[in-house]
Design a protein around this motif. Sequence first.
Motif, PDB file in Angstrom:
ATOM      1  N   ASN A   2       0.832  -1.202   0.000  1.00 17.24           N
ATOM      2  CA  ASN A   2       0.000   0.000   0.000  1.00 17.24           C
ATOM      3  C   ASN A   2       0.865   1.249   0.000  1.00 17.24           C
ATOM      4  OD1 ASN A   2      -2.276  -1.533  -0.008  1.00 17.24           O
ATOM      5  ND2 ASN A   2      -2.583  -1.428   2.196  1.00 17.24           N
ATOM      6  N   LEU A   6       1.129   4.251  -2.906  1.00 20.72           N
ATOM      7  CA  LEU A   6       0.860   5.656  -2.601  1.00 20.72           C
ATOM      8  C   LEU A   6       2.090   6.549  -2.711  1.00 20.72           C
ATOM      9  CD1 LEU A   6      -1.564   5.250   0.413  1.00 20.72           C
ATOM     10  CD2 LEU A   6      -2.116   5.791  -1.952  1.00 20.72           C
ATOM     11  N   THR A   7       3.249   6.054  -2.296  1.00 12.61           N
ATOM     12  CA  THR A   7       4.423   6.925  -2.277  1.00 12.61           C
ATOM     13  C   THR A   7       5.270   6.837  -3.532  1.00 12.61           C
ATOM     14  OG1 THR A   7       5.701   5.250  -1.087  1.00 12.61           O
ATOM     15  CG2 THR A   7       4.576   6.922   0.230  1.00 12.61           C
ATOM     16  N   ARG A  10       2.230   6.634  -6.753  1.00 14.10           N
ATOM     17  CA  ARG A  10       1.376   7.814  -6.581  1.00 14.10           C
ATOM     18  C   ARG A  10       0.021   7.672  -7.261  1.00 14.10           C
ATOM     19  NH1 ARG A  10       5.608  12.876  -6.719  1.00 14.10           N
ATOM     20  NH2 ARG A  10       6.909  12.054  -5.069  1.00 14.10           N
ATOM     21  N   TRP A  11      -0.615   6.540  -7.015  1.00 12.63           N
ATOM     22  CA  TRP A  11      -1.936   6.324  -7.589  1.00 12.63           C
ATOM     23  C   TRP A  11      -2.975   7.277  -7.015  1.00 12.63           C
ATOM     24  CZ3 TRP A  11      -2.711   4.198 -11.981  1.00 12.63           C
ATOM     25  CH2 TRP A  11      -1.870   3.183 -12.448  1.00 12.63           C
ATOM     26  N   TRP A  12      -2.636   7.970  -5.951  1.00 11.74           N
ATOM     27  CA  TRP A  12      -3.563   8.949  -5.387  1.00 11.74           C
ATOM     28  C   TRP A  12      -3.792  10.113  -6.353  1.00 11.74           C
ATOM     29  CZ3 TRP A  12      -1.303  13.630  -5.311  1.00 11.74           C
ATOM     30  CH2 TRP A  12       0.082  13.687  -5.243  1.00 11.74           C
ATOM     31  N   PRO A  15      -7.680  10.065  -8.788  1.00 13.95           N
ATOM     32  CA  PRO A  15      -8.995  10.635  -8.436  1.00 13.95           C
ATOM     33  C   PRO A  15      -9.062  12.159  -8.537  1.00 13.95           C
ATOM     34  CG  PRO A  15      -8.446   8.885  -6.910  1.00 13.95           C
ATOM     35  CD  PRO A  15      -7.216   9.123  -7.742  1.00 13.95           C
ATOM     36  N   CYS A  62       1.753   7.647 -13.217  1.00 14.77           N
ATOM     37  CA  CYS A  62       1.851   6.670 -12.129  1.00 14.77           C
ATOM     38  C   CYS A  62       2.596   5.415 -12.577  1.00 14.77           C
ATOM     39  CB  CYS A  62       0.459   6.295 -11.628  1.00 14.77           C
ATOM     40  SG  CYS A  62      -0.433   7.661 -10.866  1.00 14.77           S
ATOM     41  N   ALA A  85      -5.415  -0.849 -10.070  1.00 13.07           N
ATOM     42  CA  ALA A  85      -5.523   0.609 -10.112  1.00 13.07           C
ATOM     43  C   ALA A  85      -6.093   1.084 -11.444  1.00 13.07           C
ATOM     44  CB  ALA A  85      -4.158   1.240  -9.857  1.00 13.07           C
ATOM     45  N   THR A  89      -9.518   2.996 -11.996  1.00 10.55           N
ATOM     46  CA  THR A  89      -9.572   4.259 -12.736  1.00 10.55           C
ATOM     47  C   THR A  89     -10.724   4.240 -13.741  1.00 10.55           C
ATOM     48  OG1 THR A  89      -7.193   4.599 -12.504  1.00 10.55           O
ATOM     49  CG2 THR A  89      -8.291   5.783 -14.287  1.00 10.55           C
TER      50      THR A  89
END
Length: 184
Positions: A2, A6-7, A10-12, A15, A62, A85, A89
């Motif tokens: 996880n 995220l780091t 960078r799938w964050w 959205p 990403c 991911a 999306t």
Amino acid sequence: MNRYALTVRRWWAVPPTLAVIVAVCWAVGTSEVPIPSLVGGMDGARLAYFTPILAVVAVMYCMERRLREAERTAVVPIRRLDHGAIILTAALAHAAGVLVGMDVARNITLLLALALLVRRVANEAAAAASGMALLIGTLITGRAYQPGGSATHTWWALPLYPAGSTTAWLITVAVFALALLASP
């Protein structure tokens, strides 16, 4: 994993990009930009037609970010994480499509599939550019005129199909599934 998603990946970023697409589509509404056509004349294209490129650029950003050593030794296959991911999306794009039009959601899915296929043989930058090339190419060469004089699209110009076209949806889903299977 996880933290890796995220780091490092960078799938964050996806959205908020979809939120920007919704905001841009609402802001421009039905505004059009003139596009030349090979069949003659100057026809217009809605500005919202070009917004799916933003989602493709975010996904390719990403996908480009990686730590090769960590991916080689990871217990969880990174490919599975990436596919999840990408599918998420597409699902979020369809949720946003309720607000801005399902043709935008379909085109996001189609351009993501094209980008994954191009990424297989090239790099992320070429994959993102291929989506813009497809959109512009279909606008310039994918239009036709009916005998009555009204504009329509040619059979192969999927991004120009209306949102309710079952054929366009089935082809898009098939290309998306093929792209997921073929992606490295």
